[in-house]
Every structure is written in C-alpha cells, then in structure tokens.
Design a protein around this motif. Sequence first.
Motif, mmCIF file in Angstrom:
data_model
loop_
_atom_site.group_PDB
_atom_site.id
_atom_site.type_symbol
_atom_site.label_atom_id
_atom_site.label_comp_id
_atom_site.label_asym_id
_atom_site.label_seq_id
_atom_site.Cartn_x
_atom_site.Cartn_y
_atom_site.Cartn_z
ATOM 1 N N LEU A 256 0.840 -1.197 0.000
ATOM 2 C CA LEU A 256 0.000 0.000 0.000
ATOM 3 C C LEU A 256 0.875 1.247 0.000
ATOM 4 N N GLU A 257 1.979 1.216 0.716
ATOM 5 C CA GLU A 257 2.884 2.372 0.737
ATOM 6 C C GLU A 257 3.434 2.659 -0.662
ATOM 7 N N GLN A 258 3.787 1.600 -1.378
ATOM 8 C CA GLN A 258 4.269 1.782 -2.750
ATOM 9 C C GLN A 258 3.157 2.334 -3.634
ATOM 10 N N ALA A 259 1.939 1.850 -3.429
ATOM 11 C CA ALA A 259 0.806 2.331 -4.223
ATOM 12 C C ALA A 259 0.596 3.824 -4.013
ATOM 13 N N VAL A 260 0.659 4.260 -2.772
ATOM 14 C CA VAL A 260 0.456 5.674 -2.464
ATOM 15 C C VAL A 260 1.523 6.529 -3.131
ATOM 16 N N GLU A 261 2.762 6.095 -3.083
ATOM 17 C CA GLU A 261 3.836 6.854 -3.717
ATOM 18 C C GLU A 261 3.655 6.886 -5.236
ATOM 19 N N GLN A 262 3.198 5.779 -5.818
ATOM 20 C CA GLN A 262 2.965 5.743 -7.263
ATOM 21 C C GLN A 262 1.804 6.654 -7.658
ATOM 22 N N ILE A 263 0.786 6.725 -6.816
ATOM 23 C CA ILE A 263 -0.333 7.631 -7.096
ATOM 24 C C ILE A 263 0.154 9.079 -7.106
ATOM 25 N N LYS A 264 0.940 9.439 -6.128
ATOM 26 C CA LYS A 264 1.458 10.804 -6.051
ATOM 27 C C LYS A 264 2.321 11.117 -7.269
ATOM 28 N N GLN A 265 3.204 10.196 -7.608
ATOM 29 C CA GLN A 265 4.084 10.410 -8.752
ATOM 30 C C GLN A 265 3.282 10.479 -10.050
ATOM 31 N N GLY A 266 2.320 9.559 -10.211
ATOM 32 C CA GLY A 266 1.494 9.566 -11.419
ATOM 33 C C GLY A 266 0.663 10.823 -11.535
ATOM 34 N N SER A 267 0.154 11.320 -10.407
ATOM 35 C CA SER A 267 -0.649 12.548 -10.416
ATOM 36 C C SER A 267 0.198 13.759 -10.788
ATOM 37 N N ARG A 268 1.437 13.798 -10.289
ATOM 38 C CA ARG A 268 2.327 14.919 -10.640
ATOM 39 C C ARG A 268 2.660 14.895 -12.132
ATOM 40 N N ARG A 269 2.891 13.712 -12.664
ATOM 41 C CA ARG A 269 3.176 13.590 -14.095
ATOM 42 C C ARG A 269 1.961 13.977 -14.926
ATOM 43 N N TYR A 270 0.791 13.573 -14.447
ATOM 44 C CA TYR A 270 -0.441 13.921 -15.154
ATOM 45 C C TYR A 270 -0.635 15.439 -15.162
ATOM 46 N N ALA A 271 -0.340 16.087 -14.047
ATOM 47 C CA ALA A 271 -0.449 17.544 -13.982
ATOM 48 C C ALA A 271 0.463 18.212 -15.011
ATOM 49 N N LYS A 272 1.633 17.639 -15.179
ATOM 50 C CA LYS A 272 2.569 18.186 -16.175
ATOM 51 C C LYS A 272 2.003 18.058 -17.580
ATOM 52 N N ARG A 273 1.385 16.909 -17.881
ATOM 53 C CA ARG A 273 0.789 16.710 -19.207
ATOM 54 C C ARG A 273 -0.398 17.652 -19.415
ATOM 55 N N GLN A 274 -1.196 17.833 -18.373
ATOM 56 C CA GLN A 274 -2.329 18.759 -18.482
ATOM 57 C C GLN A 274 -1.847 20.176 -18.753
ATOM 58 N N ARG A 275 -0.819 20.588 -18.026
ATOM 59 C CA ARG A 275 -0.270 21.923 -18.214
ATOM 60 C C ARG A 275 0.197 22.105 -19.660
ATOM 61 N N THR A 276 0.879 21.116 -20.193
ATOM 62 C CA THR A 276 1.361 21.184 -21.570
ATOM 63 C C THR A 276 0.202 21.295 -22.547
ATOM 64 N N TRP A 277 -0.853 20.512 -22.313
ATOM 65 C CA TRP A 277 -2.016 20.522 -23.215
ATOM 66 C C TRP A 277 -2.666 21.909 -23.237
#
Length: 307
Positions: A256-277
């Motif tokens: 679960l700890e790994q999942a939480v860290e992956q969610i945070k990392q994935g969300s930050r990457r998604y924010a970057k893609r949204q900003r670019t779009w």
Amino acid sequence: MAEVICVAGPTACGKTGLAISLAKAYNGEVVSCDSMQIYRGMDIGTAKPTAQEMESVPHHMLDVADPAEDFSVSQYVAMADRAVKDILSRGKTAVIAGGTGLYMDSLIAGREFAPFPQDGRRQKLEAEADEKGTEPMLERLRQVDPQTAERLHPSDRKRILRALEVYEQTGKPLSWYNAQSRQQPPKYRPVWIGIDYVNRQTLYDRINRRVDEMLCRGLVEEVQRLLSAGVPSRSTALQAIGYKEIVRALEGQITLEQAVEQIKQGSRRYAKRQRTWFRRNDQMHWILRQDNEDIFPKAAEILSVST
C-alpha cells in the motif's frame, strides 16, 4: 456576459472551487469535464465534489456511466453538448470545468465523430485480433488508412480495431473523419480561464496532500467496493490514476505504501501533461495563483474585459 466559460488547468489547482463560485455569481450551472468523474461510485479517487461542496449549484456530467463500461470522448461530447444547450436555453451560463483537455476541446469545437457500428463488426475484429495478434491488424490498417496507422503503436489494440471498424463500416478512413471535423468552425466561443500556481512545487505539494486525504477518506475501501460489485480490474475506469495502483496493492503486487507513492508520482506527471495541453491554447487567460489565494476577483476581471 459570456454564455460559456471554460475553467481548465492541472489537477488540484482549484478548478472546482472557482467553477462553483463563477456559477453562483453569473447565474450558471457547472458541466464537469473530467473523464473519470463520469463514473458512478468513483468519488474519492476522482475528487468528485460533494453535495456540500457544490453549494446547491447544479452539476452535469457526474455519475452518468457505469464503471464497468467503456466511455468514449464521443459519448461525452454527445451528452455534455445536450447539457450545455439546455443550460443556455434557460438563459443561464454554462461553466465547463475540468482537466480532461481532449474532452473539453472536442466539446467546444462541436467535434463530430465517426459512427459506431452496431452490427457485431467489433466482435469479429476482436476475435481476429485474439487469433492473429495486433501487428497483422495494424498492417491491414496501413493498407486502408496509413495516416492513422502511422500514429498507432502495435500495442494500441483498442484504437487499431476502432479504425478498422470505421473503415469497414463506412468505406472511409478514420483520418478522413478527423480532418473533416478539424475544418469546422468552433461550436462555442467561450471565455477560457486557466489556473496554475506561480510555484510548481506548491502544486505538487497540494497533490501529495490530496492523495493522503483520499486515503484517509477511504480510497482503498472505495476500490474494494468497485471490485466487489463486479467491475473488472482491467476496465477503463480502474485504469485511472489512484485506482490502478490500489488494485495492484489489493492483488498483492505492491505494498500500500508503494501504491500511495505511485499515485502521487502519477498525479504529478499527469499535472505536467495537463499543463502542456492547455498551454497550447492561445485563447487561455491564465491565473497564476499563490497558495490558498482567492482567485475569484481575477477571474471576474478576465470576464469583465472579455465580454
């Protein structure tokens, strides 16, 4: 006053709050433009606004699909466009808010999509792909629609079969439909308001905190309920950030700890893609906010000079 206002930007930037404030101030209703908030039962992980947060402002395009079904941009545009027309017909303002850029752009453009055959053609193509693999299907697509085939990877089975389906049903390549749609003038002429943070790290910190809050509110239990209800773990809905990671944790693939860290990392990457779009939109009026800053006055000023 603008009939249509679009509020866009990366995840966790404050789109929902501003959209509700604008709707209250300008006799409006909110049309959600989030590809995951459309699903029923997916509330915590999608940051879907609660009834209390909506402050009695009518919201559209929330909870309109079952999470076990695939939901396409064409379905979104068809349903959301009806909502926008209804809002405008009653003399109110449509506030379209969300971070799914393709959905928002397609709705504003009034994009028309190739038809979806109902004759079992997709099932036949699925069976053929199961037997032969996707590479031969992509090669067949190259013969009839090289422009679409060029931008698809052999692993992109869903889009390969969709393009073949369109050609076999209509005799015209999917690229032809896309070109026709791009040539049409926009259906709506909104005032575009984009939200971002002056300091990028401020946004990332907000994302991290929001993920922690989702866990406290019961994200794991929400995913368990969806799986128990029969939603396939490989469904489109459960491939969303925040859900696929929890599924993997529940299946024992990660902690679960790994999942939480992956969610945070994935969300930050998604924010970057949204900003670019959204940065590609030269009509966007950007508000670069400080942490916890009330940005309604700046949005109101943009609207006053844009209409």
